[in-house]
Write an enzyme that holds these catalytic residues in place. Structure first.
Site, PDB file in Angstrom:
ATOM      1  N   ARG A 176      -3.158  -4.173  11.103  1.00  0.00           N
ATOM      2  CA  ARG A 176      -1.934  -4.119  11.887  1.00  0.00           C
ATOM      3  C   ARG A 176      -2.281  -4.103  13.376  1.00  0.00           C
ATOM      4  O   ARG A 176      -3.403  -3.779  13.766  1.00  0.00           O
ATOM      5  CB  ARG A 176      -1.118  -2.882  11.536  1.00  0.00           C
ATOM      6  CG  ARG A 176      -0.780  -2.768  10.037  1.00  0.00           C
ATOM      7  CD  ARG A 176      -0.084  -1.445   9.752  1.00  0.00           C
ATOM      8  NE  ARG A 176       0.305  -1.311   8.345  1.00  0.00           N
ATOM      9  CZ  ARG A 176      -0.447  -0.744   7.410  1.00  0.00           C
ATOM     10  NH1 ARG A 176      -1.651  -0.255   7.718  1.00  0.00           N
ATOM     11  NH2 ARG A 176      -0.015  -0.652   6.160  1.00  0.00           N
ATOM     12  N   LYS A 201      -2.043   3.443   9.354  1.00  0.00           N
ATOM     13  CA  LYS A 201      -0.725   3.908   8.970  1.00  0.00           C
ATOM     14  C   LYS A 201      -0.868   5.026   7.947  1.00  0.00           C
ATOM     15  O   LYS A 201      -1.628   4.917   6.989  1.00  0.00           O
ATOM     16  CB  LYS A 201       0.081   2.752   8.380  1.00  0.00           C
ATOM     17  CG  LYS A 201       1.551   3.078   8.203  1.00  0.00           C
ATOM     18  CD  LYS A 201       2.338   1.839   7.827  1.00  0.00           C
ATOM     19  CE  LYS A 201       3.830   2.140   7.733  1.00  0.00           C
ATOM     20  NZ  LYS A 201       4.612   0.933   7.391  1.00  0.00           N
ATOM     21  N   HIS A 272       1.945  -9.966  12.722  1.00  0.00           N
ATOM     22  CA  HIS A 272       1.999  -9.786  11.274  1.00  0.00           C
ATOM     23  C   HIS A 272       1.865 -11.092  10.507  1.00  0.00           C
ATOM     24  O   HIS A 272       1.570 -11.077   9.309  1.00  0.00           O
ATOM     25  CB  HIS A 272       3.301  -9.087  10.890  1.00  0.00           C
ATOM     26  CG  HIS A 272       3.099  -7.717  10.334  1.00  0.00           C
ATOM     27  ND1 HIS A 272       2.445  -6.732  11.031  1.00  0.00           N
ATOM     28  CD2 HIS A 272       3.445  -7.167   9.136  1.00  0.00           C
ATOM     29  CE1 HIS A 272       2.420  -5.636  10.292  1.00  0.00           C
ATOM     30  NE2 HIS A 272       3.012  -5.872   9.138  1.00  0.00           N
ATOM     31  N   ARG A 275      -1.432 -11.235   9.038  1.00  0.00           N
ATOM     32  CA  ARG A 275      -1.553 -10.314   7.899  1.00  0.00           C
ATOM     33  C   ARG A 275      -0.971 -10.962   6.645  1.00  0.00           C
ATOM     34  O   ARG A 275      -1.564 -10.907   5.570  1.00  0.00           O
ATOM     35  CB  ARG A 275      -0.832  -9.009   8.247  1.00  0.00           C
ATOM     36  CG  ARG A 275      -0.905  -7.902   7.198  1.00  0.00           C
ATOM     37  CD  ARG A 275      -0.299  -6.642   7.801  1.00  0.00           C
ATOM     38  NE  ARG A 275      -0.055  -5.587   6.833  1.00  0.00           N
ATOM     39  CZ  ARG A 275      -0.931  -4.666   6.471  1.00  0.00           C
ATOM     40  NH1 ARG A 275      -2.158  -4.693   6.981  1.00  0.00           N
ATOM     41  NH2 ARG A 275      -0.612  -3.731   5.601  1.00  0.00           N
ATOM     42  N   HIS A 298      -2.621  -0.188   1.580  1.00  0.00           N
ATOM     43  CA  HIS A 298      -1.456   0.306   0.845  1.00  0.00           C
ATOM     44  C   HIS A 298      -1.890   1.444  -0.068  1.00  0.00           C
ATOM     45  O   HIS A 298      -2.826   1.303  -0.860  1.00  0.00           O
ATOM     46  CB  HIS A 298      -0.829  -0.805   0.013  1.00  0.00           C
ATOM     47  CG  HIS A 298      -0.089  -1.815   0.821  1.00  0.00           C
ATOM     48  ND1 HIS A 298       0.247  -3.063   0.346  1.00  0.00           N
ATOM     49  CD2 HIS A 298       0.381  -1.772   2.093  1.00  0.00           C
ATOM     50  CE1 HIS A 298       0.901  -3.735   1.283  1.00  0.00           C
ATOM     51  NE2 HIS A 298       0.989  -2.965   2.343  1.00  0.00           N
ATOM     52  N   TYR A 307       4.784  -7.564  -3.021  1.00  0.00           N
ATOM     53  CA  TYR A 307       4.768  -8.656  -2.057  1.00  0.00           C
ATOM     54  C   TYR A 307       3.720  -9.713  -2.366  1.00  0.00           C
ATOM     55  O   TYR A 307       3.719 -10.785  -1.775  1.00  0.00           O
ATOM     56  CB  TYR A 307       4.574  -8.124  -0.634  1.00  0.00           C
ATOM     57  CG  TYR A 307       3.152  -7.916  -0.248  1.00  0.00           C
ATOM     58  CD1 TYR A 307       2.389  -8.970   0.235  1.00  0.00           C
ATOM     59  CD2 TYR A 307       2.561  -6.671  -0.341  1.00  0.00           C
ATOM     60  CE1 TYR A 307       1.071  -8.777   0.590  1.00  0.00           C
ATOM     61  CE2 TYR A 307       1.267  -6.477   0.022  1.00  0.00           C
ATOM     62  CZ  TYR A 307       0.518  -7.534   0.484  1.00  0.00           C
ATOM     63  OH  TYR A 307      -0.780  -7.340   0.848  1.00  0.00           O
TER      64      TYR A 307
END
Length: 361
Positions: A176, A201, A272, A275, A298, A307
C-alpha cells in the site's frame, strides 16, 4: 499516451482548522484522540477518525448541539440521511464505503463516551448502517498497460529514475502507499530480494519477496539518485520527494496518478492499481491463493478469496472449452479438477480491492 504533466494539481483540503471553535464537543474529541493514541491506535487511523468526528461536530454545531447527552439515535439517523443526501463539488454522492467510514468513526467515538461515563448508553449501537457493496475494482490493468505506464518515466533524469523505482516496487510487491512511504533503507535487502513492511495495516509487520527487476531499479536509485537529492537530516527513509524529504501520502498519490493518467488510465486510488495488477497477474500464472494473502497482508484468507477472481483470461479459456456456442472445441481445456483451488475460486468477485479503492477516495 499523454505526456506527463509536471505540475501537481492542488486538492481541496478538508474542513478548516478547528471549525465551530466554540462548541464544547471539541474537548471530548481531543480527549478521545489522546486516549486512542495512548491505547495503541495508529496515528493514521486516528487522523481519519478525528476528521470524521470533526465533520460531525460541525453538523452538530449548526443545530446547536453542544453536549454528549444530546447525541441521540434519532439525531444520528438524521446525520446518516444527511451523508446519504450529500453531494460533492462534482455533483457525485458519497460512496457507500465513504459513508460507512464516517459513521463508523462516530460509532467508535460514542462507544468511548459511554466508557468514560459521558453517556449512559451508546446511541449508535443499534444504528442500521448501509451494507458494504459487492463490486469489482474500478480498474484492473493488463500486463501491457502496466509496462506502458512504467516506461513513461524518463530514466535519464534523477526524478524519473526514482519514479520508475517506486512503481516497480509497487507492482512487484503489491504494498500500500502508506507502507511504501514508511520504508527505510534497511527494510529492503536487494541481494536477497526481500522487503520488510513494518507496521502495515492493522499495525502488523510482514516479510515479503521483491522481484529482481524491481531490486535492480531500486539499486540504481540508491546509487545514482538518492545521494543527489537527500538534504538535511537523513532519517534513512528509502524514497524521498523532489526536495529530498520523506514523501507524504498526498505527494506520492499525485505522483503516481500523473503517470497512470499519462498512460490513458483515469481512476481514483492510482497507487492501488499496481496492487490490483500484481494480485491478478500472479493468479493468472498459477500463484497459490495463500501466497497472495501473505503478499497483500490480509489477516483472513476469506478476504483474499473474495477478490481473487481467476482472471478473465482463465475464465475465457474455460468458457471457450465448455460453452456449446463455439466455433470448435479446445482439447484438454476446462476440465474440472477438485484439487485445484484456483478453479474453485473462478467465480469469486474482487470485493476486497474494491473496498480498498473506496477507502482511497
Amino acid at each position: 499516451m499523454r505526456a506527463l504533466n509536471p505540475k501537481r494539481k492542488r486538492r481541496k483540503l478538508g474542513p478548516k482548522a478547528n471549525p465551530a471553535p466554540g462548541n464544547p464537543l471539541h474537548a471530548y474529541l481531543h480527549a478521545y484522540t489522546d486516549w486512542a493514541l495512548a491505547a495503541g491506535y495508529s496515528e493514521h487511523t486516528m487522523a481519519t477518525r478525528r476528521a470524521a468526528v470533526l465533520r460531525f461536530i460541525v453538523w452538530c454545531d449548526e443545530r446547536s448541539i453542544t453536549r454528549p447527552v444530546e447525541l441521540t439515535r434519532p439525531m444520528l439517523e438524521r446525520y446518516q440521511r444527511h451523508l446519504h443526501q450529500h453531494r460533492k463539488s462534482n455533483g457525485a454522492p458519497l460512496s457507500v464505503m465513504a459513508q460507512l467510514g464516517l459513521l463508523n468513526a462516530i460509532t467508535a467515538w460514542c462507544r468511548w463516551l459511554v466508557r468514560q461515563n459521558h453517556l449512559l448508553h451508546n446511541p449508535a449501537a443499534d444504528l442500521e448502517l448501509p451494507k458494504k457493496p459487492k463490486a469489482l475494482p474500478k480498474t484492473i490493468l493488463t500486463v501491457q498497460q502496466v509496462e506502458a505506464i512504467l516506461n513513461l518515466s524518463d530514466v535519464t533524469t534523477l526524478l524519473g529514475l526514482r519514479n520508475r523505482a517506486i512503481m516497480e516496487v509497487f507492482y512487484s510487491s503489491g504494498i500500500r502507499r502508506m507502507e511504501l512511504i514508511g520504508l527505510k533503507l534497511y527494510d529492503l535487502d536487494i541481494e536477497r530480494g526481500t522487503l520488510m513492511v513494518r507496521m502495515g495495516k492493522g499495525r502488523k509487520d510482514r516479510f515479503i519477496p521483491v522481484g529482481a527487476r524491481a531490486c535492480a531499479w531500486v539499486d540504481k536509485y540508491l546509487v545514482q539518485v538518492r545521494p543527489e537529492i537527500v538534504t538535511g537530516y537523513d532519517d534513512q527513509t528509502l524514497f524521498l520527494d523532489d526536495f529530498g524529504q520523506p514523501m507524504t501520502v498526498r505527494f506520492l498519490g499525485d505522483l503516481i496518478r500523473r503517470h497512470v493518467e499519462a498512460g490513458g488510465i483515469t481512476t481514483p486510488g492510482a497507487c492501488h492499481v499496481f496492487r490490483h495488477a500484481m494480485a491478478t497477474h500472479m493468479l493468472e500464472n498459477g500463484a497459490d491463493i495463500r501466497f497472495i494473502q501473505a503478499m497483500l497482508g490480509h489477516a483472513n484468507l476469506e478476504t483474499t478469496q473474495i477478490y481473487t477472481q481467476v482472471s478473465m483470461t482463465k475464465l475465457k479459456e474455460i468458457h471457450s472449452a465448455t460453452h456449446p456456442a463455439r466455433l470448435e472445441r479446445l482439447k484438454g481445456v476446462g476440465k474440472a479438477n477438485p484439487q485445484d483451488e484456483t478453479n474453485d475460486a473462478a467465480a469469486a468477485l474482487l470485493e476486497a480491492l474494491a473496498q480498498e479503492d473506496d477507502e482511497q477516495e
